[in-house]
Design a protein around this motif. Sequence first.
Motif, PDB file in Angstrom:
ATOM      1  N   VAL A 193     -19.558  30.725  -5.719  1.00  0.00           N
ATOM      2  CA  VAL A 193     -18.619  30.759  -6.847  1.00  0.00           C
ATOM      3  C   VAL A 193     -19.356  31.346  -8.042  1.00  0.00           C
ATOM      4  O   VAL A 193     -20.384  30.806  -8.464  1.00  0.00           O
ATOM      5  N   VAL A 194     -18.836  32.457  -8.581  1.00  0.00           N
ATOM      6  CA  VAL A 194     -19.513  33.112  -9.708  1.00  0.00           C
ATOM      7  C   VAL A 194     -18.527  33.424 -10.826  1.00  0.00           C
ATOM      8  O   VAL A 194     -17.328  33.600 -10.588  1.00  0.00           O
ATOM      9  N   ALA A 195     -19.054  33.481 -12.024  1.00  0.00           N
ATOM     10  CA  ALA A 195     -18.228  33.817 -13.192  1.00  0.00           C
ATOM     11  C   ALA A 195     -18.227  35.326 -13.427  1.00  0.00           C
ATOM     12  O   ALA A 195     -19.150  36.028 -13.012  1.00  0.00           O
ATOM     13  N   ILE A 196     -17.198  35.805 -14.076  1.00  0.00           N
ATOM     14  CA  ILE A 196     -17.149  37.220 -14.449  1.00  0.00           C
ATOM     15  C   ILE A 196     -18.074  37.434 -15.643  1.00  0.00           C
ATOM     16  O   ILE A 196     -17.997  36.712 -16.644  1.00  0.00           O
ATOM     17  N   GLU A 197     -18.959  38.393 -15.531  1.00  0.00           N
ATOM     18  CA  GLU A 197     -19.887  38.727 -16.609  1.00  0.00           C
ATOM     19  C   GLU A 197     -19.776  40.212 -16.918  1.00  0.00           C
ATOM     20  O   GLU A 197     -19.964  41.043 -16.038  1.00  0.00           O
ATOM     21  N   ARG A 198     -19.418  40.531 -18.157  1.00  0.00           N
ATOM     22  CA  ARG A 198     -19.253  41.914 -18.610  1.00  0.00           C
ATOM     23  C   ARG A 198     -18.361  42.726 -17.662  1.00  0.00           C
ATOM     24  O   ARG A 198     -18.690  43.844 -17.258  1.00  0.00           O
ATOM     25  N   GLY A 199     -17.277  42.105 -17.282  1.00  0.00           N
ATOM     26  CA  GLY A 199     -16.269  42.801 -16.476  1.00  0.00           C
ATOM     27  C   GLY A 199     -16.594  42.921 -14.999  1.00  0.00           C
ATOM     28  O   GLY A 199     -15.864  43.573 -14.242  1.00  0.00           O
ATOM     29  N   ALA A 200     -17.692  42.295 -14.548  1.00  0.00           N
ATOM     30  CA  ALA A 200     -18.067  42.339 -13.123  1.00  0.00           C
ATOM     31  C   ALA A 200     -18.354  40.930 -12.637  1.00  0.00           C
ATOM     32  O   ALA A 200     -18.641  40.034 -13.434  1.00  0.00           O
ATOM     33  N   GLU A 248     -13.537  41.326  -3.852  1.00  0.00           N
ATOM     34  CA  GLU A 248     -13.311  42.112  -2.624  1.00  0.00           C
ATOM     35  C   GLU A 248     -14.591  42.709  -2.065  1.00  0.00           C
ATOM     36  O   GLU A 248     -14.663  43.059  -0.893  1.00  0.00           O
ATOM     37  N   HIS A 249     -15.645  42.816  -2.892  1.00  0.00           N
ATOM     38  CA  HIS A 249     -16.906  43.404  -2.426  1.00  0.00           C
ATOM     39  C   HIS A 249     -17.846  42.362  -1.814  1.00  0.00           C
ATOM     40  O   HIS A 249     -18.426  42.589  -0.750  1.00  0.00           O
ATOM     41  N   SER A 250     -18.006  41.227  -2.497  1.00  0.00           N
ATOM     42  CA  SER A 250     -18.971  40.222  -2.024  1.00  0.00           C
ATOM     43  C   SER A 250     -18.326  39.031  -1.313  1.00  0.00           C
ATOM     44  O   SER A 250     -19.002  38.277  -0.627  1.00  0.00           O
ATOM     45  N   GLY A 251     -16.996  38.863  -1.515  1.00  0.00           N
ATOM     46  CA  GLY A 251     -16.308  37.723  -0.899  1.00  0.00           C
ATOM     47  C   GLY A 251     -16.451  36.435  -1.685  1.00  0.00           C
ATOM     48  O   GLY A 251     -15.912  35.403  -1.301  1.00  0.00           O
ATOM     49  N   ARG A 252     -17.192  36.492  -2.812  1.00  0.00           N
ATOM     50  CA  ARG A 252     -17.396  35.279  -3.608  1.00  0.00           C
ATOM     51  C   ARG A 252     -16.124  34.889  -4.358  1.00  0.00           C
ATOM     52  O   ARG A 252     -15.320  35.741  -4.732  1.00  0.00           O
ATOM     53  N   ILE A 253     -15.993  33.584  -4.610  1.00  0.00           N
ATOM     54  CA  ILE A 253     -14.871  33.064  -5.392  1.00  0.00           C
ATOM     55  C   ILE A 253     -15.176  33.318  -6.868  1.00  0.00           C
ATOM     56  O   ILE A 253     -16.289  33.064  -7.335  1.00  0.00           O
ATOM     57  N   LEU A 254     -14.178  33.805  -7.591  1.00  0.00           N
ATOM     58  CA  LEU A 254     -14.387  34.191  -8.986  1.00  0.00           C
ATOM     59  C   LEU A 254     -13.744  33.213  -9.966  1.00  0.00           C
ATOM     60  O   LEU A 254     -12.641  32.716  -9.723  1.00  0.00           O
ATOM     61  N   VAL A 255     -14.456  32.941 -11.066  1.00  0.00           N
ATOM     62  CA  VAL A 255     -13.898  32.130 -12.167  1.00  0.00           C
ATOM     63  C   VAL A 255     -14.155  32.880 -13.472  1.00  0.00           C
ATOM     64  O   VAL A 255     -15.066  33.712 -13.557  1.00  0.00           O
ATOM     65  N   ASP A 256     -13.350  32.573 -14.480  1.00  0.00           N
ATOM     66  CA  ASP A 256     -13.528  33.260 -15.763  1.00  0.00           C
ATOM     67  C   ASP A 256     -14.719  32.686 -16.518  1.00  0.00           C
ATOM     68  O   ASP A 256     -15.133  31.545 -16.296  1.00  0.00           O
ATOM     69  N   ALA A 257     -15.257  33.458 -17.436  1.00  0.00           N
ATOM     70  CA  ALA A 257     -16.474  33.101 -18.165  1.00  0.00           C
ATOM     71  C   ALA A 257     -16.298  31.838 -19.003  1.00  0.00           C
ATOM     72  O   ALA A 257     -17.216  31.016 -19.103  1.00  0.00           O
ATOM     73  N   ALA A 258     -15.125  31.666 -19.604  1.00  0.00           N
ATOM     74  CA  ALA A 258     -14.881  30.494 -20.461  1.00  0.00           C
ATOM     75  C   ALA A 258     -14.947  29.208 -19.652  1.00  0.00           C
ATOM     76  O   ALA A 258     -15.589  28.228 -20.057  1.00  0.00           O
ATOM     77  N   LEU A 259     -14.284  29.222 -18.498  1.00  0.00           N
ATOM     78  CA  LEU A 259     -14.329  28.037 -17.616  1.00  0.00           C
ATOM     79  C   LEU A 259     -15.768  27.751 -17.200  1.00  0.00           C
ATOM     80  O   LEU A 259     -16.217  26.597 -17.223  1.00  0.00           O
ATOM     81  N   ALA A 260     -16.492  28.810 -16.836  1.00  0.00           N
ATOM     82  CA  ALA A 260     -17.885  28.656 -16.386  1.00  0.00           C
ATOM     83  C   ALA A 260     -18.745  28.041 -17.483  1.00  0.00           C
ATOM     84  O   ALA A 260     -19.540  27.123 -17.229  1.00  0.00           O
ATOM     85  N   ASP A 261     -18.579  28.533 -18.727  1.00  0.00           N
ATOM     86  CA  ASP A 261     -19.367  27.997 -19.850  1.00  0.00           C
ATOM     87  C   ASP A 261     -19.083  26.519 -20.068  1.00  0.00           C
ATOM     88  O   ASP A 261     -20.000  25.722 -20.295  1.00  0.00           O
ATOM     89  N   GLU A 262     -17.794  26.150 -20.031  1.00  0.00           N
ATOM     90  CA  GLU A 262     -17.402  24.743 -20.233  1.00  0.00           C
ATOM     91  C   GLU A 262     -18.031  23.845 -19.171  1.00  0.00           C
ATOM     92  O   GLU A 262     -18.549  22.760 -19.477  1.00  0.00           O
TER      93      GLU A 262
END
Length: 261
Positions: free
Chosen positions: A200-207, A233-247
């Motif tokens: 599970v990774v956050a979006i950083e600078r649009g990626a 679609e490239h790595s298969g990882r689950i994506l979360v937005d940066a704000a949620l990740a920071d919180e």
Amino acid sequence: MAKKAEVSVEERLRALYDLQLIDSRVDEIRNVRGELPLEVRDLEDEVEGLNLRMEKLNDSLTIIDDEIKSKKNLIEEAKTLIKKYSEQQKNVRNNREYNSLTKEIEFQELEIQLAEKHIKEFKVQIEQKKEVISETKDRLKDRTAHLKHKKGELNEILKETEKEEEALNSKSEDFKKKIDERLVNAYQRIRNNVKNGLAVVAIERGASGGSFFTIPPQVQVEIASRKKVITDEHSGRILVDAALADEERVKMNKLFAKLSK
């Protein structure tokens, strides 16, 4: 099962990211230990092997000593027989008896020569084995000291991290219960397939985190809405937005600080 169905997508995403942060923290702790457990195991195997070698070498020395004693006994017996046959020669009635006893004496003398030859060979073997034993003893002493040092290092690290790791593993199980089994299985599968264990990774600078592939703006908006679970679609990882990740990072760092005390 009914309770899990009521959990919103956002709550599941938060729980997933929390789970990722916990598991990453456990990974960090294990990385601190690094190769130490393997080093200790290898050293234990080496020390055990050297002790076994010493045992076999000492056993072989005992066997050689027994062989030397046996040959010395054979020499004494041969000397006794030579003396006996020499005495008998004084009382023989004919040449045939005398020659027969002479042959017996010669045979016993050959037995003595052969036994003495074997004793010399055994003594050479003893010296060679003693040299090997000395080298093995030095190696064993060195490896035992190194093992003690490495065990000390490992025990210190375990003492510092074991309690925290156990608490984190317990928390990991708690967070898994907040997420439906299908999603947990997907998380574990992704985690096992990626090098750094980040499922599970956050979006950083649009990626996506750790990736150079840009996430299309429309997909970024969907991720930020937290209405569904979206994967890269490239790595298969689950994506979360940066704000949620920071919180969640702020929240979990407080938990980690508490558990590490």
